[in-house]
Write a protein that holds these residues in place. Sequence first.
Motif, mmCIF file in Angstrom:
data_model
loop_
_atom_site.group_PDB
_atom_site.id
_atom_site.type_symbol
_atom_site.label_atom_id
_atom_site.label_comp_id
_atom_site.label_asym_id
_atom_site.label_seq_id
_atom_site.Cartn_x
_atom_site.Cartn_y
_atom_site.Cartn_z
ATOM 1 N N ALA A 78 0.810 -1.219 0.000
ATOM 2 C CA ALA A 78 0.000 0.000 0.000
ATOM 3 C C ALA A 78 0.845 1.272 0.000
ATOM 4 C CB ALA A 78 -0.928 -0.004 1.215
ATOM 5 N N VAL A 79 2.162 1.137 -0.043
ATOM 6 C CA VAL A 79 3.041 2.316 -0.025
ATOM 7 C C VAL A 79 2.972 3.017 -1.378
ATOM 8 C CG1 VAL A 79 5.456 3.017 0.080
ATOM 9 C CG2 VAL A 79 4.568 1.369 1.722
ATOM 10 N N PRO A 80 2.877 4.365 -1.395
ATOM 11 C CA PRO A 80 2.822 5.086 -2.677
ATOM 12 C C PRO A 80 4.070 4.797 -3.513
ATOM 13 C CG PRO A 80 2.360 6.562 -0.841
ATOM 14 C CD PRO A 80 2.788 5.282 -0.246
ATOM 15 N N SER A 81 3.847 4.683 -4.815
ATOM 16 C CA SER A 81 4.937 4.209 -5.673
ATOM 17 C C SER A 81 6.126 5.166 -5.686
ATOM 18 C CB SER A 81 4.412 3.987 -7.084
ATOM 19 O OG SER A 81 3.897 5.193 -7.588
ATOM 20 N N ILE A 82 5.863 6.446 -5.477
ATOM 21 C CA ILE A 82 6.951 7.418 -5.554
ATOM 22 C C ILE A 82 7.993 7.170 -4.456
ATOM 23 C CG2 ILE A 82 5.939 9.232 -4.076
ATOM 24 C CD1 ILE A 82 6.810 11.136 -6.506
ATOM 25 N N ILE A 83 7.528 6.621 -3.330
ATOM 26 C CA ILE A 83 8.445 6.308 -2.236
ATOM 27 C C ILE A 83 9.491 5.289 -2.700
ATOM 28 C CG2 ILE A 83 8.605 5.414 0.133
ATOM 29 C CD1 ILE A 83 6.995 7.930 0.058
ATOM 30 N N TYR A 84 9.031 4.321 -3.475
ATOM 31 C CA TYR A 84 9.966 3.310 -3.981
ATOM 32 C C TYR A 84 10.982 3.937 -4.927
ATOM 33 C CZ TYR A 84 7.001 -0.221 -1.915
ATOM 34 O OH TYR A 84 6.305 -0.979 -1.029
ATOM 35 N N GLY A 85 10.508 4.956 -5.683
ATOM 36 C CA GLY A 85 11.433 5.677 -6.557
ATOM 37 C C GLY A 85 12.526 6.346 -5.734
ATOM 38 N N LEU A 126 13.507 5.507 -2.764
ATOM 39 C CA LEU A 126 14.344 4.459 -2.163
ATOM 40 C C LEU A 126 15.402 3.982 -3.166
ATOM 41 C CD1 LEU A 126 14.625 2.746 0.401
ATOM 42 C CD2 LEU A 126 13.128 1.056 -0.653
ATOM 43 N N ALA A 127 14.942 3.730 -4.391
ATOM 44 C CA ALA A 127 15.876 3.282 -5.417
ATOM 45 C C ALA A 127 16.912 4.361 -5.704
ATOM 46 C CB ALA A 127 15.120 2.912 -6.692
ATOM 47 N N LEU A 128 16.456 5.622 -5.709
ATOM 48 C CA LEU A 128 17.368 6.752 -5.940
ATOM 49 C C LEU A 128 18.464 6.778 -4.878
ATOM 50 C CD1 LEU A 128 17.714 9.346 -7.711
ATOM 51 C CD2 LEU A 128 16.491 10.568 -5.900
ATOM 52 N N ALA A 129 18.051 6.641 -3.627
ATOM 53 C CA ALA A 129 19.023 6.659 -2.525
ATOM 54 C C ALA A 129 19.984 5.484 -2.641
ATOM 55 C CB ALA A 129 18.269 6.592 -1.191
ATOM 56 N N PHE A 130 19.417 4.325 -2.992
ATOM 57 C CA PHE A 130 20.237 3.121 -3.104
ATOM 58 C C PHE A 130 21.283 3.274 -4.218
ATOM 59 C CE2 PHE A 130 20.800 -1.410 -4.361
ATOM 60 C CZ PHE A 130 21.331 -1.847 -3.152
ATOM 61 N N LEU A 131 20.826 3.817 -5.347
ATOM 62 C CA LEU A 131 21.751 3.990 -6.473
ATOM 63 C C LEU A 131 22.841 4.996 -6.120
ATOM 64 C CD1 LEU A 131 19.202 4.003 -9.426
ATOM 65 C CD2 LEU A 131 20.911 2.249 -8.949
ATOM 66 N N SER A 132 22.465 6.044 -5.373
ATOM 67 C CA SER A 132 23.465 7.025 -4.941
ATOM 68 C C SER A 132 24.508 6.364 -4.053
ATOM 69 C CB SER A 132 22.806 8.162 -4.157
ATOM 70 O OG SER A 132 21.848 8.782 -4.952
ATOM 71 N N MET A 133 24.025 5.528 -3.142
ATOM 72 C CA MET A 133 24.948 4.830 -2.244
ATOM 73 C C MET A 133 25.924 3.968 -3.016
ATOM 74 S SD MET A 133 22.655 3.617 0.986
ATOM 75 C CE MET A 133 23.483 2.032 0.959
ATOM 76 N N LEU A 134 25.406 3.367 -4.089
ATOM 77 C CA LEU A 134 26.271 2.507 -4.899
ATOM 78 C C LEU A 134 27.190 3.332 -5.797
ATOM 79 C CD1 LEU A 134 23.881 -0.365 -6.054
ATOM 80 C CD2 LEU A 134 25.611 -0.428 -4.272
ATOM 81 N N SER A 171 1.995 -5.711 -15.120
ATOM 82 C CA SER A 171 1.204 -4.730 -15.865
ATOM 83 C C SER A 171 1.072 -3.441 -15.051
ATOM 84 C CB SER A 171 -0.163 -5.302 -16.248
ATOM 85 O OG SER A 171 -0.974 -5.441 -15.120
ATOM 86 N N ARG A 172 1.123 -3.597 -13.730
ATOM 87 C CA ARG A 172 1.143 -2.383 -12.916
ATOM 88 C C ARG A 172 2.474 -1.657 -13.118
ATOM 89 N NH1 ARG A 172 1.011 -1.432 -6.418
ATOM 90 N NH2 ARG A 172 1.227 0.823 -6.614
ATOM 91 N N ALA A 173 3.563 -2.423 -13.127
ATOM 92 C CA ALA A 173 4.878 -1.819 -13.324
ATOM 93 C C ALA A 173 4.938 -1.109 -14.673
ATOM 94 C CB ALA A 173 5.963 -2.886 -13.239
ATOM 95 N N LEU A 174 4.312 -1.705 -15.678
ATOM 96 C CA LEU A 174 4.326 -1.134 -17.032
ATOM 97 C C LEU A 174 3.651 0.231 -17.056
ATOM 98 C CD1 LEU A 174 4.938 -1.812 -20.057
ATOM 99 C CD2 LEU A 174 2.602 -2.661 -20.205
ATOM 100 N N GLY A 175 2.652 0.426 -16.242
ATOM 101 C CA GLY A 175 1.903 1.672 -16.262
ATOM 102 C C GLY A 175 2.434 2.740 -15.329
ATOM 103 N N GLU A 176 3.468 2.417 -14.538
ATOM 104 C CA GLU A 176 3.964 3.369 -13.541
ATOM 105 C C GLU A 176 4.869 4.428 -14.150
ATOM 106 O OE1 GLU A 176 3.729 4.297 -10.482
ATOM 107 O OE2 GLU A 176 2.221 2.831 -9.867
ATOM 108 N N ALA A 177 4.685 5.679 -13.740
ATOM 109 C CA ALA A 177 5.584 6.743 -14.172
ATOM 110 C C ALA A 177 6.303 7.366 -12.981
ATOM 111 C CB ALA A 177 4.814 7.813 -14.929
ATOM 112 N N ALA A 178 5.598 7.512 -11.855
ATOM 113 C CA ALA A 178 6.121 8.299 -10.731
ATOM 114 C C ALA A 178 7.514 7.873 -10.263
ATOM 115 C CB ALA A 178 5.123 8.272 -9.585
ATOM 116 N N PRO A 179 7.729 6.574 -9.959
ATOM 117 C CA PRO A 179 9.052 6.223 -9.416
ATOM 118 C C PRO A 179 10.174 6.485 -10.432
ATOM 119 C CG PRO A 179 7.608 4.297 -9.498
ATOM 120 C CD PRO A 179 6.850 5.412 -10.090
ATOM 121 N N LEU A 180 9.832 6.362 -11.713
ATOM 122 C CA LEU A 180 10.854 6.553 -12.742
ATOM 123 C C LEU A 180 11.162 8.032 -12.931
ATOM 124 C CD1 LEU A 180 9.613 3.891 -15.305
ATOM 125 C CD2 LEU A 180 11.261 3.647 -13.454
#
Lengths: 304, 303
Positions: free
Chosen positions: A133-140, A142-150, A224-233
């Motif tokens: 139930a977490v908003p998708s932008i949060i995952y974006g 999270l991934a952003l922070a993770f990529l920065s760390m790497l 199919s949900r992933a296909l339609g997502e824009a916010a995290p990207l």
Amino acid sequence: MTTGQRSVLDSVKPLGYRGKKLSGEKSPASLVFLILIWAALAVSFIFLLVLIITTFVEGFAVMRPGLFTNYPSSSPRDAGARPAILGSVWVVAVTALLTIPLGVAAAIHLEEFADKHNKFNRMVELNVQNLAAVPSIIYGLLALAFLSMLGFQNKNVVIGGAMALGLLIMPVIIIATREAIRSVPQEIREGSMALGATKWQTVWRQVLPSAVPGIATGSILALSRALGEAAPLLVLGGLVFVSFDPDGIMSQFTTMPIQIFNWSSRPQAQFHELAAAASIVLLVLLVLMNALAIYIRNHYQKRW
Amino acid sequence: MIKDTDTDVPVLKPEEEARLHEQHGVPVHVAPTQKRGKNNDRVTDAILTCEDVNVFYGDFRAVTGVDLDFARNQITALIGPSGCGKSTLIRVLNRMNDLIDGARVEGKVTFRGVDMYAKNVDAIEVRRRIGMVFQKPNPFPKSIYDNIAYGPRVIGMKVANMDDLVEEALTGAALWTEVKDKLKQSAFGLSGGQQQRLCIARTIAVKPDVILMDEPCSALDPIATTRIEDLMAELRRNYTIVIVTHNMQQAARVADRTAFFTALADEGTGDRTGVLVEYGTTTQIFESPRDQRTEDYISGRFG
């Protein structure tokens, strides 16, 4: 003699004795309720229909091969969504490869091996439910922070997008897989164990094969949900002008929803038509994926 | 001389002993000298034994103090009213209870003299030697062939020719002639009785020593039941069989020995627990029960 006697049945009032007075399903209260639920259905349906029809009307004129083969351009006549289509394929494919094995493995652990009375496991279970139930932008983020760390300089790469979308759909895949595993009857597990199979053999050779249709259905719906997502990207910096085909997991990319977002935010009306056309492509893709999921569910589902 | 009824174990009459011997090809007699629990006849040729077995589900004690020996190459029936612990006990005999959360077994259960609950014994190994057929036929969602081949494959049996093994197992379960032309078809296409015989075939394919059957006919019609019963009589030559049944006539028809269980309520808590009331040859249990409760049950007065 019994001829003159009335039988018990004769004393029963005849059907329809109440005349025109409406009762049961025809009473005013029932009718009002029926109209209300029909109206509720109609509102949602009409909105959807209007949306689809206007999209089709607007986009159909510019549905041309160039939409699929051309690169984005500042001239609406030449602009196409080729990198976005390929980008979507890349990102969703990498997401699937990253997420499905992990999600299925996690579900197997939770369902078959984890001690359900253990507090930690119960907390994990609760969190998996919540993560869905977490908003998708949060995952974006999270991934952003993770990529920065790497140490990634450019975060808008296929693997980054796949990470964000993977985190997004992981809970969905875990939940769907657990459902599928749970629907395999206990008798099958017992039958296998009673022959001297190990727990692992039982899971791998009996439970999983029986659960595959459910897992596939859940995974396709999640993808199919992933296909339609824009916010995290978008958070990763996906709103860029990509004029080349993505060619690997470290490649820059854009996706269909981002391309649609991009085009619809341009001032020129022609770009809005392109956005509508791209929406049609995306819609058709989603419908096809959902149809595939339904097909798999109906045709491969085991009936016990 | 005062007779100690607790150790007064009946001896079979010589002619009956001879009959049983002839029937089973193994010496069957009840030795009068060995002291055992009060409800237990001594079986000299025991393959499975229970000594003071208690089974718990969490805090609930489902079975209390069972002493029971199972004779090799015989059919032993466990009968009794619902909730008397007979199904629980049969699942103790191949450690299927291990799979249930919170289930715990106290006491000693031996298979060929080895404590099967000892730390160095693997439950998987126990189940390879002691197979089980369940109440509801539970074929795998695979072909008939693969249902049989699954067991030998997972336990890594060295099989020279799987086709032969499949035929042998299906023949052993009196199913071969019915299915030999559709081995590749789904097992779900078979009738209930055929499915149950398939489950028996699947069990004998891994060549166990003992076959446990937990109410194997309760989901079947009378004709299918008869076929399973005939099959059990066949199987007895090579296997030891323990069967739980709700059907007393079935016990009387197929079993060499019968154990009668009942549920006792704890005076303090009111919790019911299963106990073994009486164990003996089927003839003795049905014709001259020593315990009033056995007599009441088999004559249909309760349960």
